[in-house]
Design an enzyme around this catalytic site. Structure first.
Site, PDB file in Angstrom:
ATOM      1  N   SER A 120      45.436  39.834  40.442  1.00 61.84           N
ATOM      2  CA  SER A 120      45.446  39.896  38.981  1.00 61.84           C
ATOM      3  C   SER A 120      46.316  41.005  38.389  1.00 61.84           C
ATOM      4  CB  SER A 120      44.018  39.976  38.424  1.00 61.84           C
ATOM      5  OG  SER A 120      43.378  41.163  38.779  1.00 61.84           O
TER       6      SER A 120
ATOM      7  N   THR B 170      39.733  40.014  39.282  1.00 66.88           N
ATOM      8  CA  THR B 170      38.885  40.674  38.284  1.00 66.88           C
ATOM      9  C   THR B 170      39.561  41.814  37.535  1.00 66.88           C
ATOM     10  OG1 THR B 170      37.958  42.144  39.978  1.00 66.88           O
ATOM     11  CG2 THR B 170      36.782  40.086  39.547  1.00 66.88           C
ATOM     12  N   ASP B 171      40.648  42.381  38.069  1.00 71.14           N
ATOM     13  CA  ASP B 171      41.242  43.556  37.426  1.00 71.14           C
ATOM     14  C   ASP B 171      41.706  43.268  36.001  1.00 71.14           C
ATOM     15  OD1 ASP B 171      40.745  44.962  39.713  1.00 71.14           O
ATOM     16  OD2 ASP B 171      42.835  45.188  40.321  1.00 71.14           O
TER      17      ASP B 171
ATOM     18  N   THR C  13      40.757  38.249  44.303  1.00 67.38           N
ATOM     19  CA  THR C  13      39.851  38.495  45.433  1.00 67.38           C
ATOM     20  C   THR C  13      39.098  37.243  45.836  1.00 67.38           C
ATOM     21  OG1 THR C  13      39.591  40.819  44.795  1.00 67.38           O
ATOM     22  CG2 THR C  13      37.896  39.889  46.210  1.00 67.38           C
TER      23      THR C  13
END
Length: 324
Positions: free
Chosen positions: A54, A86-87, A12
């Site tokens: 990610s 971030t995942d 992101t």
């Protein structure tokens, strides 16, 4: 002047919102163009290693990041900042924490809002991460995750909210430090653990989550020669429905390593309960309890241990606790 290597991997933080409000990857990473941040204090070396959301990142990409850092360290860099989606950020960060010597600061950061959204947090998090990586106090702390003015250890941090900018939290222990006026302030010190300097990653290491009414079917589906290891997020302190036990025994008979953690948000897995399917019986059967790690982190640790050639008692010792 500190020499900081910025490794960009996508996510992101590198994306933008289109006219429909959809967040999409860019052909060029806008964060990677920020080469003049902290000019005069930091020499920023940029490496756009790849540009992946990610969920597309696998242990193969994690190993490439590790190798990039190893090369940078040989060339005399003073610290590293990695931008990442971030995942799966916590998994990449922990993989690096397990496989890199703690000689220079390695910081992983990301964003919850894309580069052109109102209140975008990417550039701020990136600059803060550079500040932390360039500070001498950050040496020897292992890999850290820096977002939203908080410093977390890679070992215990986890994503706790789907969209909130304060999503990264460390249950039970809290952050080890804060960033104030652009400088890190540390309040805790992480106990180090052994480093596995691996050069490849194994496949077919799985993660299962226990639930009420769980039967043997998922365990039997993984009962094959290909399966290298399984992490189980058990109920409570580390318990499983009794109907799963015969299938678990069949996996153990194949010498497939089975690791038990808790699916709970706080606390650690412990062999407390002495009933059928309780933690005491599971440990006697041969399951290895991994304390302090969530399921995804325990899977990374199992994968790293297997990739390092650990088996039997050596693997059990490596996995039995989150610290050495």
């Amino acid at each position: 002047m500190k020499k900081i290597l910025a490794i960009h991997t996508g996510g992101t933080i590198s994306m933008s919102q289109n006219e429909k409000g959809e967040v999409v990857p860019n052909a060029e990473n806008p964060i990677a163009q920020q080469e003049t941040i902290m000019e005069g204090r930091v020499e920023l070396i940029t490496d756009e290693l790849f540009n992946l959301p990610s969920p597309h990142v696998t242990p193969v990409e994690m190993l490439k990041i590790k190798q990039c850092i190893n090369q940078g360290e040989r060339e005399g860099i003073d610290g590293v900042v990695i931008t990442h989606g971030t995942d799966t950020l916590e998994e990449t960060a922990y993989f690096l924490d397990l496989t890199l010597p703690s000689t220079i600061p390695v910081i992983v950061t990301g964003a919850m809002r894309s580069s052109n959204e109102v209140g975008s947090d990417g550039l701020y998090n990136f600059q803060t991460a550079i500040e932390v990586a360039a500070d001498d106090a950050s040496r020897g702390n292992g890999v850290m995750v820096v977002m939203n003015d908080e410093i977390h250890t890679a070992r215990y941090v986890t994503k706790t909210h789907t969209t909130n900018v304060a999503t990264f939290r460390t249950p039970t222990f809290g952050p080890i430090g804060l960033v104030a006026k652009g400088h890190p302030i540390y309040f805790q010190q992480l106990i180090r653990e052994d480093i596995c300097d691996i050069d490849h990653v194994v496949d077919h290491v799985y993660l299962l989550k226990a639930y009420a009414g769980m039967d043997a079917s998922l365990f039997d589906a993984l009962n094959s020669d290909q399966t290298a290891g399984i992490v189980i997020e058990g109920l409570g302190a580390g318990n499983l429905p009794p109907v799963t036990l015969p299938a678990i025994q069949r996996l153990l008979d194949r010498n497939i390593p089975l690791v038990l953690v808790s699916r709970c948000y706080n606390g650690v897995a412990e062999d407390i309960y002495d009933y059928q399917g309780g933690g005491i019986e599971l440990r006697k059967m041969g399951l290895m309890l991994c304390q302090g790690l969530n399921g995804q982190k325990a899977r990374i640790k199992l994968l790293v241990g297997l990739s390092a050639g650990l088996r039997g008692d050596r693997l059990a010792e490596y996995l039995s606790t989150a610290v050495s």
